[in-house]
Write a protein that holds these residues in place. Structure first.
Motif, mmCIF file in Angstrom:
data_model
loop_
_atom_site.group_PDB
_atom_site.id
_atom_site.type_symbol
_atom_site.label_atom_id
_atom_site.label_comp_id
_atom_site.label_asym_id
_atom_site.label_seq_id
_atom_site.Cartn_x
_atom_site.Cartn_y
_atom_site.Cartn_z
ATOM 1 N N ILE A 41 0.848 -1.200 0.000
ATOM 2 C CA ILE A 41 0.000 0.000 0.000
ATOM 3 C C ILE A 41 0.884 1.251 0.000
ATOM 4 O O ILE A 41 1.973 1.255 0.585
ATOM 5 C CB ILE A 41 -0.967 0.004 1.216
ATOM 6 C CG1 ILE A 41 -2.003 1.122 1.059
ATOM 7 C CG2 ILE A 41 -0.221 0.118 2.550
ATOM 8 C CD1 ILE A 41 -3.210 0.993 1.971
ATOM 9 N N GLY A 42 0.413 2.267 -0.686
ATOM 10 C CA GLY A 42 1.198 3.503 -0.781
ATOM 11 C C GLY A 42 1.097 4.324 0.482
ATOM 12 O O GLY A 42 0.540 5.424 0.468
ATOM 13 N N ASP A 43 1.627 3.780 1.581
ATOM 14 C CA ASP A 43 1.573 4.538 2.834
ATOM 15 C C ASP A 43 2.945 5.107 3.157
ATOM 16 O O ASP A 43 3.958 4.395 3.074
ATOM 17 C CB ASP A 43 1.108 3.629 3.981
ATOM 18 C CG ASP A 43 0.704 4.443 5.202
ATOM 19 O OD1 ASP A 43 0.699 5.692 5.106
ATOM 20 O OD2 ASP A 43 0.392 3.846 6.236
ATOM 21 N N ALA A 106 -8.784 12.361 -0.503
ATOM 22 C CA ALA A 106 -9.176 12.245 -1.905
ATOM 23 C C ALA A 106 -9.895 10.914 -2.135
ATOM 24 O O ALA A 106 -10.737 10.791 -3.021
ATOM 25 C CB ALA A 106 -7.956 12.352 -2.801
ATOM 26 N N LYS A 107 -9.559 9.918 -1.306
ATOM 27 C CA LYS A 107 -10.229 8.623 -1.429
ATOM 28 C C LYS A 107 -11.740 8.822 -1.218
ATOM 29 O O LYS A 107 -12.564 8.356 -2.008
ATOM 30 C CB LYS A 107 -9.667 7.667 -0.387
ATOM 31 C CG LYS A 107 -10.308 6.297 -0.354
ATOM 32 C CD LYS A 107 -9.670 5.462 0.749
ATOM 33 C CE LYS A 107 -10.128 4.025 0.717
ATOM 34 N NZ LYS A 107 -9.406 3.195 1.683
ATOM 35 N N CYS A 108 -12.098 9.520 -0.138
ATOM 36 C CA CYS A 108 -13.516 9.746 0.171
ATOM 37 C C CYS A 108 -14.162 10.590 -0.926
ATOM 38 O O CYS A 108 -15.248 10.273 -1.405
ATOM 39 C CB CYS A 108 -13.696 10.479 1.499
ATOM 40 S SG CYS A 108 -12.621 9.868 2.787
ATOM 41 N N VAL A 129 -6.994 0.440 -12.589
ATOM 42 C CA VAL A 129 -7.498 1.648 -11.935
ATOM 43 C C VAL A 129 -7.391 1.535 -10.413
ATOM 44 O O VAL A 129 -7.393 0.428 -9.862
ATOM 45 C CB VAL A 129 -8.978 1.869 -12.352
ATOM 46 C CG1 VAL A 129 -9.902 0.879 -11.670
ATOM 47 C CG2 VAL A 129 -9.448 3.289 -12.085
ATOM 48 N N TYR A 130 -7.321 2.678 -9.753
ATOM 49 C CA TYR A 130 -7.409 2.745 -8.290
ATOM 50 C C TYR A 130 -8.786 2.170 -7.909
ATOM 51 O O TYR A 130 -9.813 2.694 -8.369
ATOM 52 C CB TYR A 130 -7.273 4.216 -7.898
ATOM 53 C CG TYR A 130 -7.407 4.553 -6.442
ATOM 54 C CD1 TYR A 130 -6.865 3.746 -5.443
ATOM 55 C CD2 TYR A 130 -8.056 5.725 -6.055
ATOM 56 C CE1 TYR A 130 -6.978 4.101 -4.104
ATOM 57 C CE2 TYR A 130 -8.170 6.088 -4.727
ATOM 58 C CZ TYR A 130 -7.635 5.266 -3.752
ATOM 59 O OH TYR A 130 -7.754 5.615 -2.436
ATOM 60 N N PRO A 131 -8.845 1.080 -7.135
ATOM 61 C CA PRO A 131 -10.102 0.338 -6.983
ATOM 62 C C PRO A 131 -11.264 1.124 -6.360
ATOM 63 O O PRO A 131 -12.424 0.748 -6.528
ATOM 64 C CB PRO A 131 -9.727 -0.849 -6.083
ATOM 65 C CG PRO A 131 -8.345 -0.642 -5.631
ATOM 66 C CD PRO A 131 -7.721 0.435 -6.447
ATOM 67 N N ASN A 178 -0.428 8.418 -12.486
ATOM 68 C CA ASN A 178 -1.402 7.360 -12.299
ATOM 69 C C ASN A 178 -1.083 6.384 -11.175
ATOM 70 O O ASN A 178 0.050 5.953 -10.991
ATOM 71 C CB ASN A 178 -1.533 6.585 -13.625
ATOM 72 C CG ASN A 178 -2.651 5.581 -13.582
ATOM 73 O OD1 ASN A 178 -2.433 4.394 -13.365
ATOM 74 N ND2 ASN A 178 -3.866 6.063 -13.760
ATOM 75 N N ASN A 179 -2.118 6.070 -10.461
ATOM 76 C CA ASN A 179 -2.105 4.932 -9.548
ATOM 77 C C ASN A 179 -2.953 3.874 -10.231
ATOM 78 O O ASN A 179 -4.134 4.137 -10.497
ATOM 79 C CB ASN A 179 -2.740 5.329 -8.204
ATOM 80 C CG ASN A 179 -2.754 4.180 -7.221
ATOM 81 O OD1 ASN A 179 -2.134 3.159 -7.448
ATOM 82 N ND2 ASN A 179 -3.482 4.352 -6.124
ATOM 83 N N PRO A 180 -2.464 2.728 -10.632
ATOM 84 C CA PRO A 180 -1.228 2.108 -10.180
ATOM 85 C C PRO A 180 -0.029 2.182 -11.130
ATOM 86 O O PRO A 180 1.062 1.823 -10.716
ATOM 87 C CB PRO A 180 -1.652 0.642 -10.079
ATOM 88 C CG PRO A 180 -2.566 0.461 -11.241
ATOM 89 C CD PRO A 180 -3.314 1.764 -11.344
#
Ligand code: MLT
Length: 412
Positions: A41-43, A106-108, A129-131, A178-180
């Protein structure tokens, strides 16, 4: 009888990164001494610069005093932060304070935004794509036939263009860098998407969470650098990867007032029209309505922390962190190259998209890396069908661990 939202039953059992965590924890249960290196994970791992933590302490102290105590803040965010965002991130782009919405991620926001659009529209998402984009659309009732998958593969250098579309999406998610895949869109490509959206009446949802990693000149830092984008695009940005806020939580979304859609029903209240006339509904007003109803704003303390990102000391600290992660990407790219592995991304992004040996699925490769090398990455297929055959590594890890991971891989 109580009934659940059956759309949830159409989701995969687990969110991608929860699934990975479960598998790693399972492995650790059986092998408690395993020296696991996490590049999944990109943490972020770098500590938060002192200028930012000092701002947190100072803001917390203000809350101890009756005179400076704060209760509810503006749902859209405090002006002190919006002003800094406009000055530092949107200089010369004519973004106004009431077009900036401060949020907790940004996720929310990229998931919540779809609430303000009709269920009966077509949504374009890239594959891979970012799921979050896909899952959020499934949760709100969109069927597979409502989703237009836009291929991002080696064939198009992971950079799709509108000419490749067979159908016109109403909403188009674009994530750049882009992610991923870690590949960023050049200005000329983004111009094509803006032109397309303007001609077709589509709206672009532009996820710009990795903007801080851009180093090449022809990559826009904001979609609003493209002429006419304010009429067709919403932009999502975040302090998570830029300033190490994955735990603190703060982001912002820009919803320009020029962004309108045609009124579908006459009976609705005029308050959602804008000054372009009664026949157009302002997306900005709808998002504001949604935010004020469902959100009470990011905490004062955290918004002061975000404000400190823009101090001289704050900027210096976060630039050093970004530099650190960018050095990690170089180490990964060189390490993989040495091991004879083809990879993409990593130049303008903290993600490296590596090609895995033929005949192995990306989950099989995940198991090999975990069990033989004690390295955690993200299987490409978790991001979509086109991700099969690929694997994502992040540069957000610790330097020595990143080096060690590359040594483990290159030893074979
Ligand atoms: C990722 O690894 O894809 C990101 O960390 C996920 C996120 O930002 O939510």
């Amino acid at each position: 009888m109580i009934k659940i939202n059956e759309n949830f039953l159409r989701l995969k059992d687990n969110y991608l990164f929860s699934n990975i965590n479960q598998r790693v924890n399972q492995y650790l249960k059986q092998n408690p001494l395993a020296d696991i290196i996490r590049l999944g994970i990109g943490d972020v791992t770098r500590p938060i610069p002192k200028a930012i933590t000092s701002a947190i302490k100072k803001a917390a102290e203000e809350l101890e005093d009756k005179e400076t105590f704060k209760g509810y803040g503006p749902e859209q965010g405090y002006d002190f932060l919006k002003e800094k965002i406009i000055k530092n991130e949107y200089r010369g782009l004519n973004i106004k304070s009431d077009e900036v919405f401060i949020s907790d991620g940004a996720k929310c926001d990229t998931g919540n935004i779809i609430e303000i659009f009709d269920k009966d529209i077509k949504v374009g998402i890239t594959d891979p794509v970012y799921p979050v984009y896909l899952d959020s659309n499934i949760m709100c009732g969109r069927k597979d036939t409502d989703i237009i998958y836009i291929n991002a593969t080696e064939k198009n250098d992971f950079t799709p263009i509108p000419e490749e579309l067979e159908e016109v999406p109403d909403l188009i998610y674009i994530c750049s860098p882009n992610n991923p895949t870690g590949v960023a869109m050049k200005k000329e490509i983004l111009e094509k998407w803006v032109k397309f959206a303007r001609e077709q009446g589509s709206i672009i949802l532009f996820d710009d969470a990795y903007e801080a990693f851009i180093e090449e000149e022809d990559i826009p830092h904001s979609i609003y650098e493209i002429e006419g984008a304010k009429e067709v695009a919403i932009e999502f940005k975040s302090y998570s990867k830029t300033a190490g806020f994955t735990g603190l939580r703060c982001a912002y979304t820009i919803v320009p007032k020029e962004l309108v859609v045609k009124r579908q029903i006459q009976e609705i209240t005029d308050s959602f029209s804008n000054n372009l006339g009664n026949n157009s509904i302002s997306i900005n007003k709808l998002w504001n309505r949604r935010s004020t109803t469902k959100f009470n704003g990011v905490s004062y303390v955290i918004q002061r922390a975000a404000e400190a990102v823009y101090t001289e000391e704050g900027k210096k600290g976060i630039n050093e962190n970004i530099k650190y992660y960018k050095e990690n990407t170089k180490i990964i790219l060189e390490g993989l190259k040495k091991a004879g592995i083809t990879c993409y991304g990593g130049i303008n992004s903290p993600y490296i998209w590596m090609k895995i040996p033929k005949g192995i699925s990306s989950w099989e490769y995940f198991d090999i890396l975990l069990k033989q090398y004690n390295i955690v990455g993200t299987p490409g297929v978790g991001f979509g069908t086109n991700g099969e055959g690929y694997f994502r590594l992040t540069a957000f890890g610790d330097r020595d661990k990143t080096k060690e991971a590359m040594e483990r891989i290159s030893k074979g």
